[in-house]
Design a protein around this motif. Structure first.
Motif, short mmCIF file in Angstrom:
data_model
loop_
_atom_site.label_atom_id
_atom_site.label_comp_id
_atom_site.label_asym_id
_atom_site.label_seq_id
_atom_site.Cartn_x
_atom_site.Cartn_y
_atom_site.Cartn_z
N ARG A 25 0.83 -1.21 0.00
CA ARG A 25 0.00 0.00 0.00
C ARG A 25 0.86 1.25 0.00
O ARG A 25 0.54 2.23 -0.65
CB ARG A 25 -0.92 -0.01 1.23
CG ARG A 25 -1.99 -1.04 1.11
CD ARG A 25 -3.08 -0.80 2.09
NE ARG A 25 -2.73 -1.18 3.46
CZ ARG A 25 -3.62 -1.37 4.41
NH1 ARG A 25 -4.90 -1.19 4.16
NH2 ARG A 25 -3.24 -1.75 5.61
N LYS B 232 7.42 2.49 2.67
CA LYS B 232 7.78 1.56 3.75
C LYS B 232 8.59 0.38 3.23
O LYS B 232 8.94 -0.52 4.01
CB LYS B 232 6.50 1.02 4.41
CG LYS B 232 5.74 2.00 5.25
CD LYS B 232 4.78 1.18 6.13
CE LYS B 232 3.48 1.87 6.40
NZ LYS B 232 2.44 0.92 6.82
N LEU C 246 -12.59 -7.52 -0.95
CA LEU C 246 -11.21 -7.08 -1.18
C LEU C 246 -10.37 -8.22 -1.78
O LEU C 246 -9.59 -8.01 -2.72
CB LEU C 246 -10.58 -6.58 0.11
CG LEU C 246 -11.21 -5.31 0.71
CD1 LEU C 246 -10.50 -4.91 2.00
CD2 LEU C 246 -11.16 -4.16 -0.29
N HIS D 210 -6.70 -19.61 7.65
CA HIS D 210 -6.61 -19.96 9.08
C HIS D 210 -7.04 -21.40 9.26
O HIS D 210 -7.90 -21.87 8.52
CB HIS D 210 -7.53 -19.04 9.89
CG HIS D 210 -7.16 -18.93 11.33
ND1 HIS D 210 -7.41 -19.94 12.23
CD2 HIS D 210 -6.56 -17.94 12.02
CE1 HIS D 210 -6.97 -19.55 13.42
NE2 HIS D 210 -6.45 -18.35 13.32
#
Ligand SMILES: NC(=O)c1ccc[n+]([C@@H]2O[C@H](COP(=O)([O-])OP(=O)(O)OC[C@H]3O[C@@H](n4cnc5c(N)ncnc54)[C@H](OP(=O)(O)O)[C@@H]3O)[C@@H](O)[C@H]2O)c1
Length: 284
Positions: free
Chosen positions: A33, A37, A84, A105
């Motif tokens: 995004r 960073k 998304l 998960h």
């Protein structure tokens, strides 16, 4: 080329580190995004591209040339994760990617009291219909989550929490290493479960903590409402405290009890244990 999303996060970033030990940097790109960073990755020769699951056009551009994509599941409880993730799967299809790896998960199911389970189940259904090859990494509960669930046991000598059940607490670092292995040398198909070798309860953790510290650590079971009230009073935002409580609801019904040997096989060593985690916390 392999494109890694979430590379400015913990799991995605660690996966890139492992990939860099295995393949040349020019075969790796990251879709992040905030590119500011990710300069440390650009410095190492990784292609840094801007992408967000909210922005299909940017996502498609950031996936350009991808043969495989690691789709790190989004982590905003207020977002519609399935929509998304659909954006990401459609972008992967549009650029002609061959395979998606998705971070899911363990024990994914639509009827779980643990909300992320339904989001992962919905995303896996999309992957199954996508026509792409896909691998769903059904990761065990990350063991560092215990820092939020056990409470301040090192100060109090008490693990005071609602009734739990066995959970195969799994180190995120081990899962990241396994993801890099799957992406490079050991492809897997469909849902696979990656967990530590043993499932333990909070009572087991109290016993291990007692052995490691030499002080008695007691496990006390709190009523759900009492725990919730205490957590909120201690400063945990209510929505987060309620989310954490769903762990106990699912765990006490055995949702996180399963263990699977695949993580050990992929790593070629034993995954990290609860003893490792507690030792780390005690010596920190
Ligand atoms: N198995 C478990 O027990 C467990 C526990 C916690 C989480 N998880 C799941 O595993 C995933 C990875 O865990 P982690 O520890 O690496 O989490 P993390 O450090 O929070 O990283 C999540 C990454 O996803 C990126 N991301 C979030 N929303 C996005 C969006 N809409 N578009 C593009 N990128 C987005 C974040 O981007 P930024 O860097 O820009 O923020 C971040 O890089 C989590 O996202 C969560 O779904 C599993």
């Amino acid at each position: 080329m392999i494109v890694i999303t979430g590379a400015t996060g913990a799991l995605g970033g660690a996966t890139v580190d492992h990939l860099l030990e295995r393949i040349p940097a020019d075969r790796i790109a990251v879709s992040v995004r905030d590119t500011a960073k990710a300069w440390h990755l650009a410095d190492r020769g990784v292609r840094v591209r801007q992408g967000s699951y909210h922005d299909p056009d940017a996502l498609r551009n950031s996936f350009e040339g991808a043969e495989q994509i690691l789709l790190v599941s989004q982590n905003d409880p207020d977002s519609d994760g399935i929509t998304l993730h659909r954006n990401a799967i459609e972008a992967a299809t549009a650029v002609g990617a061959k395979r998606i790896l998705y971070t899911s998960h363990q024990n994914v199911r639509t009827d779980s009291p643990f909300p992320p389970a339904a989001e992962h189940a919905g995303t896996e259904a999309l992957l199954a219909r996508s026509g792409l090859a896909w691998t769903s990494l059904r990761n065990g509960f990350y063991s560092h989550s215990l820092d939020w669930l056990l409470g301040p046991w090192q100060q109090t000598g008490v693990i005071a929490a609602p009734a739990d059940g066995p959970a195969s607490w799994t180190a995120r670092a081990d899962v990241a290493e396994a993801a890099a292995i799957i992406l490079t040398t050991h492809p897997q198909d469909g849902p696979i479960t990656l967990t530590a070798q043993h499932a333990v309860t909070f009572a087991d953790i109290a016993t291990t903590a007692t052995q490691l510290t030499g002080h008695t650590i007691t496990r006390v079971i709190l009523d759900d409402d009492r725990w919730l009230t205490d957590r909120i009073a201690a400063g945990t935002p209510e929505h987060l405290a309620r989310m954490l409580l769903t762990f106990f609801h699912a765990a006490r019904n055995g949702h996180f009890a399963h263990t699977d040997p695949l993580l050990t096989e992929l790593l070629g060593r034993s995954p990290h244990t609860i003893t490792d985690l507690l030792t780390n916390r005690i010596t920190a």
